[in-house]
Design a protein around this motif. Sequence first.
Motif, PDB file in Angstrom:
ATOM      1  N   TYR A 211      -5.386   2.560  -4.668  1.00  0.00           N
ATOM      2  CA  TYR A 211      -4.041   1.957  -4.719  1.00  0.00           C
ATOM      3  C   TYR A 211      -3.752   1.308  -6.078  1.00  0.00           C
ATOM      4  O   TYR A 211      -2.758   1.627  -6.744  1.00  0.00           O
ATOM      5  CB  TYR A 211      -3.893   0.927  -3.594  1.00  0.00           C
TER       6      TYR A 211
ATOM      7  N   PRO B  81      -6.318  -3.352  -0.309  1.00  0.00           N
ATOM      8  CA  PRO B  81      -5.721  -2.192  -0.981  1.00  0.00           C
ATOM      9  C   PRO B  81      -6.381  -0.894  -0.507  1.00  0.00           C
ATOM     10  O   PRO B  81      -7.607  -0.849  -0.360  1.00  0.00           O
ATOM     11  CB  PRO B  81      -6.016  -2.436  -2.462  1.00  0.00           C
TER      12      PRO B  81
ATOM     13  N   ASN C 229       0.820  -1.226   0.000  1.00  0.00           N
ATOM     14  CA  ASN C 229       0.000   0.000   0.000  1.00  0.00           C
ATOM     15  C   ASN C 229       0.845   1.263   0.000  1.00  0.00           C
ATOM     16  O   ASN C 229       0.372   2.318   0.413  1.00  0.00           O
ATOM     17  CB  ASN C 229      -0.925   0.046   1.236  1.00  0.00           C
TER      18      ASN C 229
END
Length: 417
Positions: A217, A213, A178
Motif C-alpha cells: 500500500y 496497510p 487502503n
Amino acid sequence: MSTYRYPKRQELFRRAAGVIPGGIYGHFSPATLVPPSAYPFFTARAEGARFWDVDGNTFIDYMCAYGPMVMGYGAPHVEEAAEAQRRLADCTTGAAPVMVDLAELLVDMMPAADWAFFAKNGADVVNFAIMIARDATGRDKIVMIEGAYHGTTGWMQGPGHHGVIEADQHQVIRIPWNDVPAFEAVLDRHHGDVAAFISTPYHIPAFADSQMPAEGYWEKIQALCRRHNVVLIVDDIRHGFRLDMAGSSAYFGFSPDLTCLGNAMANGYPISALVGCEALKSTAARVFHTGSYWFQAVPMAAAKANLVKMGEINAPQVMLTRGALLFDAMVNIATTYGYDLKVSGVPSMPYLRIADDESLMLHQDWCAEGTRRGAYFTPHHNWFISAAHTDADIQQTLEIVDEAFKAIKGKNLPIEC
Ligand SMILES: Cc1ncc(COP(=O)(O)O)c(C=O)c1O
C-alpha cells in the motif's frame, strides 16, 4: 474484588459544569466515557503507569493521557532535564540552544527528517504541513482518509460537526483507507490540483477496528505522490515512537516528504514537531507559522531527554513486546468465558472489541467493569501501553480482566440472547 465509587468526582463535576463549557470538554468529556458512571473524571496525582482520582481510587492507565505518557508519569530522566532547563530559562526572548540539539537529534534518528520545526499541539504541525504542501505545489486540494482524525481545525473535522462550515471542506477530498484505485481516480479527476496526501501510518478510526496497510500500500501511495508531484504527509502524532524510534514510516518502509510528530515526544510536556525532506526546507522557512509558546525550552529539554532514553532502551520494542504479552493473555481469558476479544492495530496502541456485539454495549460494559476495579479501559478509542507498565501492573490487570469478564457473564447482556 470491590468496585470503585466516585462521590467527590460528582461534587467537583457539578462545580465544573457551572463554570466550564460541558464541565470537561473535548476528548476528556464524560460524554466520551460510556457509561460515565464507571469512570473517574479528574486526576489528582499520577506516577509510573498509574493515576489516582479525586476519590482516592488507583488506576492502571491504559490510555496514557491519550498518548503523551510513554515512559511513566513523573519519569525521572524527563523531570530532571525539565527542571535543569527551568532553572536556566523557559519562555523567554530568543530561542534556546536546546532547540538546535533537539532538531539535530530528530534528524539523526529519523531517515525522513532533514530538518525539524517545533510547535505545541499536533494540529499546529498538521496545519503547517498542509500550508507547506500548498505553497510548494501552488495547489489547493488535500486528500485524506475517511474517518481519520488530524485535529479539530475546520478542514480536519468531517462535515456536519458543530462550528464547521461547508467552505472548510471545499478543498478536502476523502477516500477510503487502503484504496489505491480511489487515490488514482482522485488524481485523474483533479489532475494538477492535489497538493497533498495525508494519512496516519495505519488507520485508527474511533468506534472501529484499527486497519493495517495492505501489502504494498505505502509503496504504491508513495509512487503515485512522486509521479503527480503530490506532497506525502504522514500524521505520526499518535503512532510516533510507539512503533519505531526512526518513525512509523521506517517501520512500514516508505519515505514521506513531511512527518507530523507529537504525543509521545516529551512524556507529557507540550511539544509537537514537523520534520521533513531537504526539498521542502526552503518552503518551510518562508511559510509563516508560529505561536507565543512554541519556543518554550522546558518541553524541548524534556523531549530531548525522553527521546534519548527511549532510544537507549528501544522503548517501542519494550511496549510492543509487553503489549503482546498482555493482550494475548486477555484474549485467552476472554475465551475461557466464551467471548471473542478482538485486538487490532499494534500491541503498543491496540484497539479492543468484544466480537459479535454490534451494539458495542457488551464491550462498553466490560470496559466499565475493568475500570471500576482499577484498570482504566475505554471502549471506543485505541488504548495505549507505556514502557513503564511493569510485570506487576500487567499481572494485576489480568486479574481485573478476569473479574470483569466474570461480572458481565453474570449479567446476561445482549450477546447471550
Ligand atoms: C493522529 C492524530 N493527529 C492529530 C492529532 C491532533 O493532535 P493535538 O490534539 O495535539 O492537536 C491527534 C491527537 O491525538 C492524533 O491522534
